[in-house]
Design a protein around this motif. Structure first.
Motif, PDB file in Angstrom:
ATOM      1  N   MET A   1       0.907  -1.220   0.046  1.00  0.00           N
ATOM      2  CA  MET A   1      -0.053  -0.057   0.074  1.00  0.00           C
ATOM      3  C   MET A   1       0.989   1.285   0.021  1.00  0.00           C
ATOM      4  O   MET A   1       1.695   1.432   0.822  1.00  0.00           O
ATOM      5  CB  MET A   1      -0.825   0.063   1.271  1.00  0.00           C
ATOM      6  CG  MET A   1      -1.850   1.056   1.274  1.00  0.00           C
ATOM      7  SD  MET A   1      -2.955   1.282   2.605  1.00  0.00           S
ATOM      8  CE  MET A   1      -2.739  -0.466   3.582  1.00  0.00           C
ATOM      9  N   LYS A  44      -8.956   6.286   2.519  1.00  0.00           N
ATOM     10  CA  LYS A  44      -8.505   5.256   2.080  1.00  0.00           C
ATOM     11  C   LYS A  44      -9.329   4.855   0.709  1.00  0.00           C
ATOM     12  O   LYS A  44     -10.698   4.817   0.595  1.00  0.00           O
ATOM     13  CB  LYS A  44      -8.592   4.136   2.873  1.00  0.00           C
ATOM     14  CG  LYS A  44      -7.653   2.709   2.643  1.00  0.00           C
ATOM     15  CD  LYS A  44      -7.795   1.801   4.008  1.00  0.00           C
ATOM     16  CE  LYS A  44      -7.104   0.626   3.261  1.00  0.00           C
ATOM     17  NZ  LYS A  44      -7.036  -0.380   4.415  1.00  0.00           N
ATOM     18  N   LEU A  46      -9.574   2.620  -3.380  1.00  0.00           N
ATOM     19  CA  LEU A  46      -9.068   1.682  -4.254  1.00  0.00           C
ATOM     20  C   LEU A  46      -8.583   2.619  -5.721  1.00  0.00           C
ATOM     21  O   LEU A  46      -9.189   3.262  -5.977  1.00  0.00           O
ATOM     22  CB  LEU A  46      -9.950   0.699  -4.401  1.00  0.00           C
ATOM     23  CG  LEU A  46     -10.342  -0.027  -3.222  1.00  0.00           C
ATOM     24  CD1 LEU A  46     -11.722  -1.186  -3.619  1.00  0.00           C
ATOM     25  CD2 LEU A  46      -9.335  -0.931  -2.777  1.00  0.00           C
ATOM     26  N   PRO A  52      -5.349  -0.948  -2.545  1.00  0.00           N
ATOM     27  CA  PRO A  52      -5.580   0.243  -1.604  1.00  0.00           C
ATOM     28  C   PRO A  52      -4.708   1.233  -1.599  1.00  0.00           C
ATOM     29  O   PRO A  52      -3.395   0.929  -1.597  1.00  0.00           O
ATOM     30  CB  PRO A  52      -5.773  -0.652  -0.228  1.00  0.00           C
ATOM     31  CG  PRO A  52      -5.124  -1.912  -0.463  1.00  0.00           C
ATOM     32  CD  PRO A  52      -5.191  -2.064  -1.933  1.00  0.00           C
ATOM     33  N   TRP A  54      -3.626   5.474  -0.025  1.00  0.00           N
ATOM     34  CA  TRP A  54      -4.284   6.543   0.805  1.00  0.00           C
ATOM     35  C   TRP A  54      -4.178   7.855   0.138  1.00  0.00           C
ATOM     36  O   TRP A  54      -3.247   8.238  -0.713  1.00  0.00           O
ATOM     37  CB  TRP A  54      -3.446   6.921   2.233  1.00  0.00           C
ATOM     38  CG  TRP A  54      -3.750   5.681   2.980  1.00  0.00           C
ATOM     39  CD1 TRP A  54      -2.879   4.575   3.336  1.00  0.00           C
ATOM     40  CD2 TRP A  54      -4.719   5.698   3.974  1.00  0.00           C
ATOM     41  NE1 TRP A  54      -3.748   3.873   4.326  1.00  0.00           N
ATOM     42  CE2 TRP A  54      -4.708   4.381   4.771  1.00  0.00           C
ATOM     43  CE3 TRP A  54      -5.758   6.473   4.424  1.00  0.00           C
ATOM     44  CZ2 TRP A  54      -5.601   4.101   5.734  1.00  0.00           C
ATOM     45  CZ3 TRP A  54      -6.828   6.143   5.478  1.00  0.00           C
ATOM     46  CH2 TRP A  54      -6.673   4.861   5.931  1.00  0.00           C
TER      47      TRP A  54
END
Length: 89
Positions: A1, A44, A46, A52, A54
């Motif tokens: 991520m 958060k 996609l 995922p 931020w």
């Protein structure tokens, strides 16, 4: 991520209603007598590949020193809450 993949500066200066950006999400209400005047929202998401990531969005240009102070307080509160949870475990 990855961290902060979706930089709002890459989107431009367009502003849209919060409900349009956060469609289907809910937040806790403000206390009686409080009026929202500015916001920094950590989201958060996609990404286009379904991973995922931020992102953040702001209302108007926020005072950066004031925002940094508020974020530092929230980090300290979160750190204390996590420490308390670990101590209770």
């Amino acid at each position: 991520m990855s961290s902060m993949d979706s930089d709002p500066d890459s989107i431009g200066d367009e502003r849209v209603p919060v409900a349009q950006v956060l469609s289907g999400l809910e937040v806790h209400p403000l206390a009686p007598g409080e009026t929202a005047i500015e916001a920094f929202v950590l989201i958060k998401v996609l990404d286009a590949d379904g991973r995922p990531a931020w992102s953040y969005r702001t209302t108007n240009r926020l005072n950066r020193e004031e925002l940094l102070g508020a974020l530092m307080v929230q980090v300290d509160v979160l750190r204390k809450e996590l420490r308390d949870e670990w101590d209770d475990a």
